[in-house]
Design an enzyme around this catalytic site. Structure first.
Site, short mmCIF file in Angstrom:
data_model
loop_
_atom_site.label_atom_id
_atom_site.label_comp_id
_atom_site.label_asym_id
_atom_site.label_seq_id
_atom_site.Cartn_x
_atom_site.Cartn_y
_atom_site.Cartn_z
N GLY A 156 1.88 -8.66 -14.76
CA GLY A 156 3.23 -9.11 -15.23
C GLY A 156 3.85 -9.74 -14.18
CG ASP A 188 -2.28 0.61 1.03
OD1 ASP A 188 -2.01 1.96 0.90
OD2 ASP A 188 -3.32 0.13 1.28
CE1 TYR A 234 0.37 -10.05 -18.55
CE2 TYR A 234 -1.06 -8.15 -19.28
CZ TYR A 234 0.14 -8.71 -19.03
OH TYR A 234 1.30 -7.67 -19.18
CE LYS A 267 -11.53 -0.51 -9.01
NZ LYS A 267 -10.98 -1.22 -8.31
CG ASP A 286 2.37 4.30 -6.66
OD1 ASP A 286 1.40 3.63 -7.19
OD2 ASP A 286 2.13 5.57 -7.12
CE LYS A 290 0.74 7.50 -12.49
NZ LYS A 290 1.91 8.63 -12.17
CE1 TYR A 324 -13.21 3.03 -7.87
CE2 TYR A 324 -15.42 2.94 -8.23
CZ TYR A 324 -14.21 2.45 -7.63
OH TYR A 324 -14.37 1.07 -6.59
CB ALA A 340 -11.21 -5.12 -6.02
#
Length: 326
Positions: free
Chosen positions: A103, A32, A160, A150, A57, A92, A146, A115
């Site tokens: 990755g 976090d 992926y 998402k 980050d 970001k 936001y 989430a």
């Protein structure tokens, strides 16, 4: 001992997930940057040999030594007061952040659970919302930072899964509440309880006819845990289908807190969804999951938590670490 990385691990949901995986016998690594998370949510775990905390980050390169079995990407501002103040960081963490997590998962051979949110449905034209509904989102509105972060996160995760064969899971989370929510985070439940505790009138935006469906955090965590261990790679709604109007909810809070305040009405913010109710047919069928905690019980526990906070928390303004604008 299996190892799990939980990004956003010091946040409301992330910290409860840390608790759950510790109880299940995992080695937990919480990550976090504390932009909206709070170290106090996880400090009770610091003494454990099977818990680590990385102050980092997730939008920057991630390195975690050793094996990883699971990655849960829960790093993101999650309330309007957060993502309207830090819109670039919100975008970001849903783009660069998920790319870094995916990755890392490829390198480690780990399964990823992301989430997502009911906000991918925007201001829905379908009610209740099921996972096959594509949504009604304004990409250039204030909430778009936001919602679209998402939605992109879901698309990147599925890419992926289909291109690299990565094991992925997607949970679409509806309104959730419980201990460790921030009183100042701008969401309706802590806002109402905070106002009640301060002796203020409760602010309803719009006429109060808009609806929400509130899921207690323990129920949500159970659904997430079952989804992670399932073999289902597509989105699954996790939430409580018990729908209530904001006006009725405000009246419930006044009754719960025993205060004499009244509801006051202000204009509805732009693109605020009018209805929120999950269709959890898929969760029931695939995960055998449905909520167990009644709203009255969950609200009592949450109210007791807020009452236990120091008085200065009641009057503390929303805080975010300063970031260089770029």
């Amino acid at each position: 001992m299996k190892r799990v990385l939980i990004t956003g691990g010091a946040g409301f949901l992330g910290s409860h997930l840390c608790d759950r995986f510790i109880r299940e016998g995992y080695h937990v690594i919480a990550m976090d940057n504390l932009i909206t998370g709070d170290i106090r949510n996880i400090e009770h775990l610091f003494h454990l040999p099977n818990f680590e905390f990385y102050h980092h980050d997730v939008s920057k390169f991630i390195h975690v030594p050793g094996e990883l079995d699971y990655i849960l990407h829960f790093a993101s501002p999650a309330s309007p007061i957060d993502y309207l103040k830090i819109p670039i960081q919100t975008l970001k963490v849903g783009s660069l952040g998920i790319h870094n997590c995916l990755g890392l998962a490829r390198v480690k051979g780990a399964r990823v659970l992301i989430a997502s949110t009911s906000e991918v449905y925007g201001d829905p034209t379908v009610h209740p919302q099921n996972e096959d509904y594509w949504g009604n989102v304004n990409p250039v509105g204030p909430r778009g930072v936001y919602d679209e972060a998402k939605r992109f996160q879901e698309a990147m995760t599925m890419a992926y899964h289909t291109y690299h064969g990565l094991e992925t899971r997607i949970v679409r989370i509806f309104n959730t509440y419980g201990p460790r929510m921030r009183l100042n985070d701008g969401r309706v439940l802590p806002a109402f309880i905070g106002q009640a505790l301060r002796g203020e009138d409760l602010t309803v935006f719009g006429d109060g006819s808009q609806t929400r469906s509130f899921c207690y955090v323990d129920d949500l965590v159970e659904g997430i845990y079952r989804l992670l261990l399932s073999d289902y790679p597509y989105p699954v709604n996790i939430g409580n289908p018990s729908e209530i109007t904001i006006k009725e909810f405000g009246e419930e809070i006044i009754k719960l807190t025993g205060t004499s305040q009244k509801l006051v009405f202000k204009p509805l913010p732009q693109d605020d969804p009018k209805q929120r109710q999950p269709d959890i047919t898929r969760a029931k069928a695939i995960l055998g999951w449905e909520p167990q905690v009644a709203r009255a019980e969950g609200l009592r526990i949450t109210y007791d938590y807020f009452k236990s906070l120091p008085e200065e928390e009641l009057y503390r303004a929303a805080y975010h670490r300063e970031f260089v604008k770029k």
